[in-house]
Design a protein around this motif. Structure first.
Motif, PDB file in Angstrom:
ATOM      1  N   VAL A 135       0.834  -1.209   0.000  1.00 23.69           N
ATOM      2  CA  VAL A 135       0.000   0.000   0.000  1.00 23.69           C
ATOM      3  C   VAL A 135       0.871   1.264   0.000  1.00 23.69           C
ATOM      4  O   VAL A 135       1.931   1.290   0.615  1.00 23.69           O
ATOM      5  CB  VAL A 135      -0.941  -0.030   1.237  1.00 23.69           C
ATOM      6  CG1 VAL A 135      -1.698   1.269   1.402  1.00 23.69           C
ATOM      7  CG2 VAL A 135      -1.903  -1.214   1.109  1.00 23.69           C
ATOM      8  N   GLU A 175      -2.726  -0.658  -3.543  1.00 28.01           N
ATOM      9  CA  GLU A 175      -3.822   0.194  -3.058  1.00 28.01           C
ATOM     10  C   GLU A 175      -3.278   1.456  -2.408  1.00 28.01           C
ATOM     11  O   GLU A 175      -2.079   1.543  -2.139  1.00 28.01           O
ATOM     12  CB  GLU A 175      -4.671  -0.563  -2.014  1.00 28.01           C
ATOM     13  CG  GLU A 175      -5.604  -1.602  -2.605  1.00 28.01           C
ATOM     14  CD  GLU A 175      -6.636  -1.031  -3.573  1.00 28.01           C
ATOM     15  OE1 GLU A 175      -7.044   0.132  -3.408  1.00 28.01           O
ATOM     16  OE2 GLU A 175      -7.015  -1.760  -4.502  1.00 28.01           O
ATOM     17  N   LEU A 177      -3.638   4.400   0.782  1.00 30.55           N
ATOM     18  CA  LEU A 177      -4.134   4.745   2.114  1.00 30.55           C
ATOM     19  C   LEU A 177      -4.240   6.264   2.177  1.00 30.55           C
ATOM     20  O   LEU A 177      -3.274   6.968   1.858  1.00 30.55           O
ATOM     21  CB  LEU A 177      -3.169   4.261   3.195  1.00 30.55           C
ATOM     22  CG  LEU A 177      -3.617   4.634   4.609  1.00 30.55           C
ATOM     23  CD1 LEU A 177      -4.703   3.681   5.109  1.00 30.55           C
ATOM     24  CD2 LEU A 177      -2.453   4.631   5.583  1.00 30.55           C
ATOM     25  N   CYS A 188      -8.782   3.481   3.309  1.00 31.30           N
ATOM     26  CA  CYS A 188      -8.346   3.146   1.950  1.00 31.30           C
ATOM     27  C   CYS A 188      -9.345   3.786   0.979  1.00 31.30           C
ATOM     28  O   CYS A 188     -10.363   4.337   1.391  1.00 31.30           O
ATOM     29  CB  CYS A 188      -8.328   1.625   1.841  1.00 31.30           C
ATOM     30  SG  CYS A 188      -8.000   0.964   0.215  1.00 31.30           S
ATOM     31  N   PHE A 247      -7.522  -4.085   5.888  1.00 31.64           N
ATOM     32  CA  PHE A 247      -8.610  -3.273   5.349  1.00 31.64           C
ATOM     33  C   PHE A 247      -9.900  -4.085   5.403  1.00 31.64           C
ATOM     34  O   PHE A 247      -9.859  -5.319   5.267  1.00 31.64           O
ATOM     35  CB  PHE A 247      -8.353  -2.918   3.873  1.00 31.64           C
ATOM     36  CG  PHE A 247      -7.248  -1.929   3.629  1.00 31.64           C
ATOM     37  CD1 PHE A 247      -6.860  -0.999   4.578  1.00 31.64           C
ATOM     38  CD2 PHE A 247      -6.600  -1.904   2.386  1.00 31.64           C
ATOM     39  CE1 PHE A 247      -5.862  -0.072   4.325  1.00 31.64           C
ATOM     40  CE2 PHE A 247      -5.592  -0.986   2.119  1.00 31.64           C
ATOM     41  CZ  PHE A 247      -5.218  -0.070   3.093  1.00 31.64           C
TER      42      PHE A 247
END
Ligand code: PMP
Length: 267
Positions: A135, A175, A177, A188, A247
Motif C-alpha cells: 500500500v 492500493e 491509504l 483506503c 482493510f
C-alpha cells in the motif's frame, strides 16, 4: 463481465434485460456526480443465497438519498425483497449487488425531482485479491467532512478514490491509504483500516470516513470474541510501528497489508 445477453436488472419498478436498458445522457448524475449507490454482497449458504446486512446497506442508501435531496420511495424491506428476486432471476447465489439512484435531466445545481433506481448484480471475486497488499500513502486526502457528507455513498465522491487508486497503481502499489484533513489515518480508497498493536486493534473513529458495514461487523465480532478494539485517531508514524494492519469493505472483504510505503508489517 458485468452482464450478458441474459442478465436481468431491476430498473424503475421493472425487471428487464440489461441489454435493453438505456441511460439518460442529460442526467445530473453523469454531469455533476449527483447520485447515490451501494455495494452489497450475497453469499451462498446452506439455506440458499443470503444478502449480507441488507437492511444496513439500504439504510445507508436512503441516508445518502435524503442528504442529497434525491427521492427514493422504497423502504429497506422493499429493496431487500427486490434484491432477492433479482438474484433469483439471474440464478446467482454468490454475488455483488450494486443499487444506484441517479437523478434526471437538469443542468441546474438543484437536485432534480426525477430519479431512476437501478439494481444490478454480478459474480465478483474479492476486489483486492487474496494476497497481502502493498500500500502507498496517498498524496490525496479524504474529503473535508464540511464540504460533503462523507458517510453518504455519493457517486461524485468517488473521484477522490479514483485519483488515489490511480496514483498508487501507477507507482507500482496495490492500493492507497488516505489521511484525513488533520493528517490522521482515515481509510483506503474503498475500505476501512484497522491496525494491530500489542494484541489490541485500533480503527479511526467516524467523522472523516465511510461508516463501513464490514468495519462495524468486525467490531461486533471482536466484542463477541473478547478482542479489544478501540476507535481512535492515529498517525501514519504510529501505523508504521504497528504489528499488523488490515482493510475491511464489502468488495474487499477483509484483507491484510504486507507493507505501507517502505514499512513491512511484521505479522
Ligand atoms: N470506505 C469507503 C470510501 C468505501 O467506499 C467503502 C465501501 N462502501 C468502505 C469504506 C467500506 O464500507 P462497507 O464495509 O460498508 O462496504
Amino acid at each position: 463481465m458485468y452482464y450478458n445477453e441474459e442478465t436481468v436488472i431491476f430498473y424503475n419498478g421493472e425487471f428487464i434485460k440489461a441489454k435493453d436498458a438505456s441511460a439518460n445522457l442529460y442526467s445530473q448524475s453523469l454531469h455533476y456526480g449527483n447520485g447515490v449507490f451501494e455495494g452489497i454482497r450475497a453469499y451462498n449458504t446452506t439455506e440458499g443465497a443470503r444478502v449480507f446486512k441488507s437492511y444496513e446497506h439500504y439504510k445507508r442508501l436512503k441516508f445518502g438519498a435524503e442528504v442529497m435531496n434525491i427521492q427514493l420511495n422504497y423502504s429497506e424491506e422493499e429493496l431487500t425483497q427486490i434484491t432477492y428476486e433479482l438474484l433469483e432471476r439471474n440464478g446467482l447465489k454468490d454475488a455483488y449487488i450494486r443499487p444506484l439512484v441517479t437523478t434526471g435531466a437538469d443542468m441546474s445545481l438543484l437536485t432534480s425531482k426525477e430519479t431512476d433506481l437501478v439494481i444490478q448484480c454480478w459474480e465478483w471475486g474479492k476486489y483486492m485479491g487474496d494476497k497481502l497488499l502493498r500500500v502507498k500513502t496517498s498524496s490525496f486526502q479524504r474529503p473535508n467532512p464540511k464540504s460533503c457528507f462523507v458517510e453518504a455513498k455519493v457517486t461524485g465522491h468517488y473521484t477522490n478514490s479514483i485519483l488515489s487508486t490511480n496514483e498508487a497503481k501507477n507507482n507500482g502499489y496495490d492500493e492507497a491509504l488516505l489521511l484525513d484533513i488533520n493528517g490522521n489515518v482515515a481509510e483506503c480508497s474503498g475500505a476501512n483500516v484497522f491496525m494491530e498493536k500489542n494484541g489490541k486493534l485500533y480503527t479511526p473513529p467516524r467523522g472523516h470516513i465511510m461508516a463501513g458495514i464490514t468495519r462495524a461487523t468486525v467490531m461486533d465480532l471482536c466484542k463477541e470474541e473478547g478482542i479489544s478494539v478501540e476507535e481512535k485517531h492515529f498517525t501514519l508514524e504510529e501505523l508504521k510501528q504497528a504489528d499488523a494492519c488490515f482493510f475491511t469493505g464489502t468488495a474487499a472483504e477483509v484483507v491484510g497489508l504486507q507493507s505501507l510505503d517502505d514499512y513491512q508489517f511484521p505479522l
